[in-house]
Design a protein around this motif. Structure first.
Motif, short mmCIF file in Angstrom:
data_model
loop_
_atom_site.label_atom_id
_atom_site.label_comp_id
_atom_site.label_asym_id
_atom_site.label_seq_id
_atom_site.Cartn_x
_atom_site.Cartn_y
_atom_site.Cartn_z
N VAL A 360 0.83 -1.20 0.00
CA VAL A 360 0.00 0.00 0.00
C VAL A 360 0.87 1.25 0.00
CG1 VAL A 360 -1.67 1.35 1.34
CG2 VAL A 360 -1.98 -1.13 1.09
N VAL A 361 1.89 1.26 0.84
CA VAL A 361 2.77 2.43 0.91
C VAL A 361 3.50 2.63 -0.41
CG1 VAL A 361 4.80 3.41 2.03
CG2 VAL A 361 3.05 2.29 3.41
N ARG A 362 4.01 1.56 -0.97
CA ARG A 362 4.74 1.65 -2.23
C ARG A 362 3.85 2.21 -3.33
NH1 ARG A 362 6.21 -3.12 -2.15
NH2 ARG A 362 8.20 -2.83 -1.08
N ASP A 363 2.63 1.72 -3.42
CA ASP A 363 1.71 2.20 -4.45
C ASP A 363 1.32 3.66 -4.22
OD1 ASP A 363 1.77 -0.30 -5.59
OD2 ASP A 363 -0.17 -0.94 -4.79
N PHE A 364 1.10 4.02 -2.94
CA PHE A 364 0.69 5.40 -2.65
C PHE A 364 1.81 6.38 -2.96
CE2 PHE A 364 -0.35 9.07 -0.02
CZ PHE A 364 -1.71 9.21 -0.27
N VAL A 365 3.05 6.02 -2.63
CA VAL A 365 4.18 6.89 -2.94
C VAL A 365 4.34 7.04 -4.45
CG1 VAL A 365 6.70 7.10 -2.81
CG2 VAL A 365 5.40 6.43 -0.78
N ALA A 366 4.16 5.98 -5.17
CA ALA A 366 4.35 6.02 -6.62
C ALA A 366 3.22 6.75 -7.34
CB ALA A 366 4.48 4.59 -7.17
N GLU A 367 1.98 6.58 -6.88
CA GLU A 367 0.83 7.06 -7.65
C GLU A 367 0.07 8.20 -6.97
OE1 GLU A 367 -1.61 3.68 -8.36
OE2 GLU A 367 0.02 2.50 -9.28
N GLY A 368 0.21 8.34 -5.66
CA GLY A 368 -0.58 9.33 -4.94
C GLY A 368 -2.02 8.89 -4.81
N PRO A 369 -2.89 9.75 -4.29
CA PRO A 369 -4.29 9.40 -4.13
C PRO A 369 -5.08 9.59 -5.42
CG PRO A 369 -3.91 11.62 -3.34
CD PRO A 369 -2.57 11.09 -3.77
N THR A 370 -6.28 9.08 -5.43
CA THR A 370 -7.18 9.36 -6.55
C THR A 370 -7.83 10.73 -6.33
OG1 THR A 370 -9.11 8.39 -5.45
CG2 THR A 370 -7.71 6.90 -6.73
N ASP A 371 -8.41 11.26 -7.39
CA ASP A 371 -9.12 12.54 -7.27
C ASP A 371 -10.26 12.43 -6.26
OD1 ASP A 371 -7.49 13.78 -9.13
OD2 ASP A 371 -8.80 13.27 -10.82
N GLU A 372 -10.94 11.30 -6.25
CA GLU A 372 -12.07 11.11 -5.33
C GLU A 372 -11.59 11.07 -3.88
OE1 GLU A 372 -11.48 9.30 -8.03
OE2 GLU A 372 -13.09 10.10 -9.31
N GLU A 373 -10.49 10.39 -3.62
CA GLU A 373 -9.94 10.34 -2.27
C GLU A 373 -9.54 11.73 -1.78
OE1 GLU A 373 -7.77 6.01 -1.76
OE2 GLU A 373 -6.83 7.49 -3.09
N LEU A 374 -8.90 12.49 -2.64
CA LEU A 374 -8.47 13.84 -2.25
C LEU A 374 -9.68 14.74 -1.98
CD1 LEU A 374 -6.29 15.91 -1.76
CD2 LEU A 374 -6.19 16.34 -4.23
N LYS A 375 -10.68 14.65 -2.81
CA LYS A 375 -11.89 15.47 -2.61
C LYS A 375 -12.54 15.16 -1.27
CE LYS A 375 -16.23 16.69 -4.95
NZ LYS A 375 -17.30 16.11 -4.16
N ALA A 376 -12.67 13.88 -0.95
CA ALA A 376 -13.30 13.48 0.31
C ALA A 376 -12.45 13.93 1.51
CB ALA A 376 -13.50 11.97 0.34
N ALA A 377 -11.14 13.82 1.39
CA ALA A 377 -10.26 14.24 2.48
C ALA A 377 -10.37 15.73 2.74
CB ALA A 377 -8.82 13.86 2.15
N LYS A 378 -10.37 16.51 1.68
CA LYS A 378 -10.48 17.97 1.83
C LYS A 378 -11.80 18.35 2.48
CE LYS A 378 -7.58 19.48 -2.06
NZ LYS A 378 -7.59 20.23 -3.34
N GLU A 379 -12.87 17.72 2.04
CA GLU A 379 -14.18 18.06 2.60
C GLU A 379 -14.20 17.78 4.10
OE1 GLU A 379 -17.05 15.87 0.39
OE2 GLU A 379 -17.08 17.31 -1.30
N TYR A 380 -13.68 16.65 4.49
CA TYR A 380 -13.68 16.32 5.92
C TYR A 380 -12.79 17.29 6.70
CZ TYR A 380 -12.78 14.17 10.36
OH TYR A 380 -12.66 13.97 11.71
N LEU A 381 -11.58 17.52 6.24
CA LEU A 381 -10.63 18.35 6.99
C LEU A 381 -11.13 19.79 7.09
CD1 LEU A 381 -7.32 16.92 5.52
CD2 LEU A 381 -8.19 16.60 7.85
N VAL A 382 -11.66 20.33 6.01
CA VAL A 382 -12.16 21.71 6.03
C VAL A 382 -13.38 21.82 6.94
CG1 VAL A 382 -13.27 23.49 4.63
CG2 VAL A 382 -11.18 22.38 3.81
N ASN A 383 -14.31 20.88 6.80
CA ASN A 383 -15.55 20.96 7.58
C ASN A 383 -15.34 20.67 9.06
OD1 ASN A 383 -17.09 21.68 5.37
ND2 ASN A 383 -17.73 19.60 4.92
N SER A 384 -14.27 20.00 9.41
CA SER A 384 -14.02 19.70 10.83
C SER A 384 -13.02 20.67 11.45
CB SER A 384 -13.50 18.27 10.97
OG SER A 384 -12.23 18.13 10.33
#
Length: 449
Positions: A360-384
Motif C-alpha cells: 500500500v505504501v509503495r503504491d501510494f508513494v508512486a501514484e498518490g491518491p485518486t481525485d475522489e480520495e483527495l476530494k473526500a479528504a479535503k471536505e472532511y478536513l475543512v468541515n471539521s
C-alpha cells in the motif's frame, strides 16, 4: 457533513462566544493574534476572548528530552514531574510542601503544572480572570517558577513508582515494539533516547536543578495567552512570570544534530507470547518547518490517518480482515520526527499484514491518491476545522504551535485555504521526496510462522 450544517446556530454562537467567528461556506476563521517581544526577551502571543472569564497561559522553553544526556534519559520529564513537589521560602512567603501547594491551587480554583515533550519544557496556567483570583494565581505561579523545592523524598517516591510502571510495561508487547522501532528510526539521535531503570537511577535532584536553571530561561521563552485579557494585562502577567526566572540567565545551548535518514531497510522480529502481534513500520519523516507540511498532512489522512476511510484500512481491514485498525502518522518536531504505521493482528497473520502495508505504501508513494480520495479528504478536513479551535484550551494549543514553530500569525486564518490548495501532484511529489518504501524499519513483536 456540509460546512453550512456544521455552523448552524448553537455551534456557531458557541464559537463566537469564544471569539472565533466563521465567515462563508469554507469556515474561514478570523482569529487576531497579537505578538510582541517582552522586555525580558520572551516572545508573547495573545488571543483575546473577552466573553469567557477565563485565562489559559502556556510558556514553552527549549528544554525537552532532546536536551538530555543519554545516560540520564528521562531527566526532562522527571524535572517536570517534580516541579509540583513544593516551593521553598521566597520573599516573605513560607515554604509549601507538595500537599500545601496542591491545596493552594485548589483554593484558587486554578491549575498550574509542567510537562516535558521531545522538544519543549512547558508550564501551563489556567485561571478565572476575576481580578483578585487572577492576581493570586499569577503570584503563586511566579513563586513556583522562582523557587521550586525539588524535595529529595518526593523524587525517591516518584522514581520508585516510575520504575514499577516500567517493570510492569515489560509485560506488554507494545512496549518492546515501541522501543525497537525508536532505536531503528532514530539511532543515536536524542529523539530515540529511552528512559530505563539505569538512566532513572542516575538522575539526582541536583541534575534537575541544573537542567531547570539551564533551560527555563526568560530570553528563550515563548508565551501564549488565550482568554479574557488585553495586551496591557498580558504584559503585566508576563513581567511577573519572567521576573521569576530572569536570574537563571541565558546560557547558550549547544546545537542538536539532525536525524539521519535510513540508508537501508531494517527488520527486527522479536518473539513474545501474546494474543496479538504488534507491527510497526516507518522511517524518519520531516521537521515541522518542512515546506511540504500540508501535502504530507492531507496525503497521510488519505493513506492512514483518516481512520476507517483510509487506504490502509481499506486494504488491511476491509478487504483482508487482518486487523481491526491500522493507522499512519507523521510526528514532525524541531527535527525529523518519525513517520509510523502501526497495527495489531493475529500472530499467524503478522507477516501477511506487513506485506500488505508495504504494498500500500509503495503504491501510494508512486501514484498518490485518486481525485475522489483527495476530494473526500479535503471536505472532511475543512468541515471539521472548527473542532480544532472550539475551546480556549484547543485555541491555546494552536497558538502555542504557531509560536513554537515560527508559523505566520494568520496560520489559522489560512489553514483551510492551505488544505484546499493541495493537489494530487503535490501529494505524489511530497511523498516521493520524503518516504523511501524500500528503506523503512519494520518491527514485529509476537509473530508466529
Amino acid at each position: 457533513m456540509s460546512s453550512i450544517s456544521l455552523f448552524r446556530t448553537p455551534f456557531k454562537r458557541l464559537l463566537c462566544v469564544l471569539g472565533v467567528c466563521f465567515l462563508g461556506a469554507h469556515a474561514q476563521a478570523a482569529i487576531p493574534i497579537e505578538h510582541w517581544t517582552h522586555a525580558s526577551g520572551a516572545r508573547v502571543y495573545l488571543v483575546a476572548t473577552p466573553a469567557l472569564p477565563m485565562l489559559d497561559v502556556q510558556v514553552n522553553f527549549d528544554g525537552g528530552s532532546r536536551r538530555e544526556p543519554r545516560a540520564k534519559a528521562g531527566l526532562a520529564s522527571a524535572t517536570a514531574g517534580l516541579f509540583s513537589g513544593g516551593v521553598m521560602p521566597h520573599g516573605n512567603k513560607p515554604a509549601l510542601d507538595e500537599n500545601q501547594l496542591s491545596e493552594a491551587w485548589v483554593d484558587l480554583g486554578a491549575q498550574f503544572g509542567a510537562q516535558a515533550s521531545a522538544d519543549r519544557f512547558t508550564v501551563s496556567l489556567r485561571t478565572l480572570t476575576e481580578p483578585a483570583l487572577l492576581e493570586q494565581a499569577v503570584a503563586l505561579a511566579a513563586r513556583q517558577l522562582a523557587a521550586p523545592a525539588w524535595p529529595e523524598n518526593v523524587w525517591q517516591r516518584d522514581r520508585e513508582r516510575t520504575l514499577a510502571a516500567l517493570k510492569e510495561a515489560e509485560n506488554r508487547p507494545a512496549t518492546h515494539a515501541g522501543r525497537a522501532f525508536s532505536r531503528a528510526v532514530f539511532g543515536d539521535h536524542p529523539y530515540g533516547f529511552e528512559a530505563v531503570a539505569d538512566t532513572l537511577n542516575a538522575i539526582s535532584v541536583a541534575d534537575m536543578r541544573g537542567f531547570y536553571r539551564r533551560h527555563v530561561a526568560a530570553c528563550r521563552a515563548q508565551i501564549s495567552l488565550v482568554g479574557a485579557i488585553d495586551r496591557a494585562g498580558s504584559d503585566r502577567i508576563v513581567s511577573q512570570l519572567m521576573a521569576a526566572v530572569q536570574p537563571h540567565g541565558c546560557e547558550p545551548l549547544t546545537d542538536v544534530p539532525q536525524v539521519k535518514p535510513l540508508d537501508r531497510a531494517i527488520e527486527e522480529r522479536m518473539p513474545f507470547k501474546a494474543a496479538q502481534a504488534q507491527v510497526l513500520v516507518g522511517q524518519p519523516g520531516v521537521a515541522r518547518d518542512d515546506p511540504d507540511f500540508f501535502p504530507l498532512f492531507v496525503g497521510n489522512y488519505i493513506l492512514g490517518g483518516g481512520g476507517f476511510v483510509s487506504r490502509l484500512t481499506t486494504e488491511v481491514r476491509e478487504k483482508r480482515g487482518l486487523s481491526y485498525s491500522v493507522y499512519s502518522y507523521f510526528s514532525p518536531g524541531l527535527h525529523a520526527g518519525a513517520f509510523q504505521i502501526g497495527l495489531t493482528t493475529r500472530p499467524d497473520q503478522a507477516y501477511q499484514a506487513v506485506g500488505v502495508v508495504r504494498d500500500v505504501v509503495r503504491d501510494f508513494v508512486a501514484e498518490g491518491p485518486t481525485d475522489e480520495e483527495l476530494k473526500a479528504a479535503k471536505e472532511y478536513l475543512v468541515n471539521s476545522f472548527a473542532l480544532r479551535i472550539d475551546s480556549n484550551r484547543k485555541l491555546l494549543d494552536n497558538v502555542s504551535n504557531i509560536a513554537w514553530n515560527g508559523l505566520p500569525l494568520d496560520y489559522l486564518d489560512t489553514w483551510t485555504e492551505q488544505v484546499e490548495r493541495v493537489t494530487v501532484a503535490d501529494i505524489r511529489r511530497a511523498f516521493t521526496r520524503v518516504l523511501q518504501p524500500d528503506r523503512m524499519a519494520t518491527v514485529v513483536v509476537g509473530a508466529q510462522p
